[in-house]
Scaffold this active site. Sequence first.
Site, mmCIF file in Angstrom:
data_model
loop_
_atom_site.group_PDB
_atom_site.id
_atom_site.type_symbol
_atom_site.label_atom_id
_atom_site.label_comp_id
_atom_site.label_asym_id
_atom_site.label_seq_id
_atom_site.Cartn_x
_atom_site.Cartn_y
_atom_site.Cartn_z
ATOM 1 N N THR A 125 -1.661 -2.847 -4.046
ATOM 2 C CA THR A 125 -2.236 -3.292 -2.779
ATOM 3 C C THR A 125 -3.504 -4.121 -3.005
ATOM 4 O OG1 THR A 125 -3.483 -2.433 -0.875
ATOM 5 C CG2 THR A 125 -3.292 -0.979 -2.744
ATOM 6 N N ASP A 126 -3.814 -4.992 -2.059
ATOM 7 C CA ASP A 126 -5.062 -5.763 -2.144
ATOM 8 C C ASP A 126 -6.282 -4.864 -1.954
ATOM 9 O OD1 ASP A 126 -4.787 -5.218 0.577
ATOM 10 O OD2 ASP A 126 -5.237 -7.261 1.240
ATOM 11 N N GLU A 127 -6.061 -3.621 -1.472
ATOM 12 C CA GLU A 127 -7.203 -2.736 -1.209
ATOM 13 C C GLU A 127 -7.935 -2.346 -2.484
ATOM 14 O OE1 GLU A 127 -6.579 0.272 1.779
ATOM 15 O OE2 GLU A 127 -5.022 -0.918 2.741
ATOM 16 N N TYR A 150 -7.546 6.521 -1.361
ATOM 17 C CA TYR A 150 -6.248 5.833 -1.512
ATOM 18 C C TYR A 150 -6.373 4.644 -2.457
ATOM 19 C CZ TYR A 150 -2.615 2.368 -0.461
ATOM 20 O OH TYR A 150 -1.622 1.424 -0.579
ATOM 21 N N LYS A 154 -4.794 3.890 -6.226
ATOM 22 C CA LYS A 154 -3.922 2.749 -6.544
ATOM 23 C C LYS A 154 -4.533 1.932 -7.684
ATOM 24 C CE LYS A 154 -0.563 1.610 -4.805
ATOM 25 N NZ LYS A 154 0.875 1.989 -4.941
HETATM 26 P P1 NAD Z 1 5.335 4.780 2.930
HETATM 27 O O1 NAD Z 1 4.285 5.819 3.056
HETATM 28 O O2 NAD Z 1 6.021 4.267 4.151
HETATM 29 O O3 NAD Z 1 6.478 5.296 1.944
HETATM 30 C C1 NAD Z 1 6.195 5.963 0.751
HETATM 31 C C2 NAD Z 1 7.489 6.602 0.242
HETATM 32 O O4 NAD Z 1 7.198 7.265 -0.988
HETATM 33 C C3 NAD Z 1 8.049 7.662 1.201
HETATM 34 O O5 NAD Z 1 9.442 7.480 1.360
HETATM 35 C C4 NAD Z 1 7.741 8.985 0.497
HETATM 36 O O6 NAD Z 1 8.689 10.006 0.780
HETATM 37 C C5 NAD Z 1 7.798 8.557 -0.968
HETATM 38 N N1 NAD Z 1 7.006 9.460 -1.831
HETATM 39 C C6 NAD Z 1 5.724 9.889 -1.619
HETATM 40 N N2 NAD Z 1 5.356 10.718 -2.605
HETATM 41 C C7 NAD Z 1 6.424 10.803 -3.461
HETATM 42 C C8 NAD Z 1 6.644 11.493 -4.680
HETATM 43 N N3 NAD Z 1 5.696 12.289 -5.228
HETATM 44 N N4 NAD Z 1 7.840 11.351 -5.300
HETATM 45 C C9 NAD Z 1 8.799 10.557 -4.769
HETATM 46 N N5 NAD Z 1 8.646 9.899 -3.610
HETATM 47 C C10 NAD Z 1 7.473 10.002 -2.968
HETATM 48 O O7 NAD Z 1 4.639 3.583 2.128
HETATM 49 P P2 NAD Z 1 4.885 2.008 2.219
HETATM 50 O O8 NAD Z 1 3.984 1.450 3.252
HETATM 51 O O9 NAD Z 1 6.338 1.724 2.252
HETATM 52 O O10 NAD Z 1 4.284 1.560 0.806
HETATM 53 C C11 NAD Z 1 5.101 1.498 -0.357
HETATM 54 C C12 NAD Z 1 4.253 1.030 -1.536
HETATM 55 O O11 NAD Z 1 3.688 -0.250 -1.254
HETATM 56 C C13 NAD Z 1 3.077 1.963 -1.868
HETATM 57 O O12 NAD Z 1 2.966 2.028 -3.270
HETATM 58 C C14 NAD Z 1 1.875 1.254 -1.255
HETATM 59 O O13 NAD Z 1 0.693 1.571 -1.958
HETATM 60 C C15 NAD Z 1 2.278 -0.201 -1.432
HETATM 61 N N6 NAD Z 1 1.705 -1.140 -0.442
HETATM 62 C C16 NAD Z 1 1.807 -0.906 0.908
HETATM 63 C C17 NAD Z 1 1.289 -1.819 1.819
HETATM 64 C C18 NAD Z 1 1.420 -1.619 3.309
HETATM 65 O O14 NAD Z 1 0.853 -2.399 4.082
HETATM 66 N N7 NAD Z 1 2.175 -0.641 3.785
HETATM 67 C C19 NAD Z 1 0.659 -2.981 1.346
HETATM 68 C C20 NAD Z 1 0.564 -3.192 -0.037
HETATM 69 C C21 NAD Z 1 1.101 -2.266 -0.920
HETATM 70 P P1 TYD Z 2 -4.158 0.779 8.588
HETATM 71 O O1 TYD Z 2 -2.892 0.370 9.278
HETATM 72 O O2 TYD Z 2 -4.449 2.225 8.388
HETATM 73 O O3 TYD Z 2 -4.179 -0.019 7.211
HETATM 74 P P2 TYD Z 2 -5.363 -0.134 6.085
HETATM 75 O O4 TYD Z 2 -6.489 0.722 6.456
HETATM 76 O O5 TYD Z 2 -4.669 0.346 4.851
HETATM 77 O O6 TYD Z 2 -5.711 -1.577 6.048
HETATM 78 O O7 TYD Z 2 -5.388 0.170 9.402
HETATM 79 C C1 TYD Z 2 -5.491 -1.230 9.621
HETATM 80 C C2 TYD Z 2 -6.816 -1.480 10.322
HETATM 81 O O8 TYD Z 2 -6.769 -0.897 11.628
HETATM 82 C C3 TYD Z 2 -8.013 -0.831 9.642
HETATM 83 O O9 TYD Z 2 -9.138 -1.696 9.761
HETATM 84 C C4 TYD Z 2 -8.254 0.441 10.419
HETATM 85 C C5 TYD Z 2 -7.808 0.066 11.821
HETATM 86 N N1 TYD Z 2 -7.246 1.190 12.624
HETATM 87 C C6 TYD Z 2 -7.754 1.452 13.907
HETATM 88 O O10 TYD Z 2 -8.679 0.773 14.397
HETATM 89 N N2 TYD Z 2 -7.206 2.482 14.619
HETATM 90 C C7 TYD Z 2 -6.210 3.263 14.120
HETATM 91 O O11 TYD Z 2 -5.773 4.220 14.814
HETATM 92 C C8 TYD Z 2 -5.693 2.971 12.822
HETATM 93 C C9 TYD Z 2 -4.581 3.797 12.227
HETATM 94 C C10 TYD Z 2 -6.237 1.910 12.103
#
Ligand code: NAD
Ligand code: TYD
Length: 337
Positions: A125-127, A150, A154
Amino acid sequence: MNILLTGGSGFIGSNLVRLILAERPGWRVVNLDKLTYAGNAENLADLSGNSRYRFVRGDICNGELVADLFRNERFDAVMHLAAESHVDRSILAPSIFIETNVRGTQVLLEAAREFGVKRFLHVSTDEVYGSLGPTGLFTERTPLDPSSPYSASKASSDLLALAYFHTFKLPVVVTRCSNNYGPYQFPEKLIPLMIANAVRDLPLPVYGDGMNVRDWIHVEDHGRGLLAALELGEPGQVYNFGASSERHNIDIVKLVLKLVGKPESLIQYVKDRLGHDRRYAIDSTKAQQKLGWAPRHIFEDALAATVEWYVENRPWWERIISGEYLKYYEKQYGARK
Ligand code: NAD
Ligand code: TYD
C-alpha cells in the site's frame, strides 16, 4: 500457470480472481484464505465446480499447512494479498496486524524459498510512505515512514519480502497502491460505509475536518496492475499504482449523498482518527513506463457505478454487517460523537 493467491475472498482478492479467470485462460488459481470477518466465501460462491479454481480455507501463519500446499500444488507464482487491512481496527487492536501481515508474509516467503516459484508478488500500500503535505507525490524512492500499526505492519512485510530477494534471490516484486473502491469492499472503509449508511438514512461519520485527501483507484485498475507487475515486473523492484484521483473525504461523502439522493444533513463530523494521515497521492509513472499499465476508470463515473452496485446488492452487505461487525461499529463510532 498455477497461482497461489492469498486473501482471495476479500475485496481486492475476489475481484482479482474473477479478472484472472476471465482474462488468463491457461491459469489456475488456488485461493488460500482464513475467512476472517473481512473474507466472504459468498463473493466467489459461483466458482465452485470450476476446474480452474480451488478454495482452501486456512491461515497464512500456519507454516505446516502452507508448506503442504506448496508441496502438493507446485505453484508457479504467488500473489500475496491476505492481510488485516483496516487502519481503525489496527488502532483498536494492533497485535493481529503484526501476526498476519508480518509473520504470515514471512511464512509464505519461506515456503516460496523452499519450494521455488517464478514470481512472488507482494501486494502493499502507499500508506507505507506516511503522510504528504499539501503538495508532492509518493514515488518508489520516497522513504518509508508509516504512521499507523496497519501501515507499519505493511512496511515491515515489504522490507522482509525485499530482504528475501536480496538475501536468497527469491524473485519478489512489490506493489504499492493507493485507496481502492468498487464492488465487494467491506462496508467499514470510507466509500462503502458512506453508501450503506446513506441508503439507510443513518449518520455519515466524517473524521476531523473532512479535509484529508486520498488518491482513489478502481479495484479493476489495481487488479490489471497486479497482473502486469506479476508478468512484467523485475524482481527486487517496487511499483506504485494510482489513478491520479485525489479527493477530499468530505467531497466524496457529499458525492455519495447526491448519488443516493439523500440530504447533506446526514453528515456528522466526529472525533478524528488517532495519527490520521493528512494526504496520500501517488506517482505511478514507473508502472506506466515499465509495465505498460494505465488506469482505465474515471473516478466520478466509476463511483456512480459502485453506488449502483451497493444499492442493487443490498442483501450482500446487509448479511455481512450483522454480528461481529455491529460490535466493531459500536466500539469505533459509539463513543466518537
Ligand atoms: P480485505 O480486508 O478486504 O481482505 C483481506 C482478505 O485476507 C480477507 O479475505 C481475509 O479473510 C484474508 N485474511 C486475513 N487474514 C488472513 C490470514 N491470516 N490467513 C489467510 N487469509 C487471511 O483487504 P483488501 O482491501 O482486499 O486488501 C487486500 C490487500 O491489498 C492487502 O494486503 C492490503 O494491504 C492491500 N491494499 C489494499 C488497498 C485498499 O484500498 N483496500 C490498497 C492498497 C493495498
Ligand atoms: P479508509 O477507507 O479507512 O482508508 P485509509 O484510512 O486506509 O486511507 O479511510 C479513508 C479516509 O476516510 C481516511 O482519511 C479516513 C476517512 N474516514 C472517515 O472520515 N470516516 C469513516 O467512517 C471512515 C471509515 C474513514
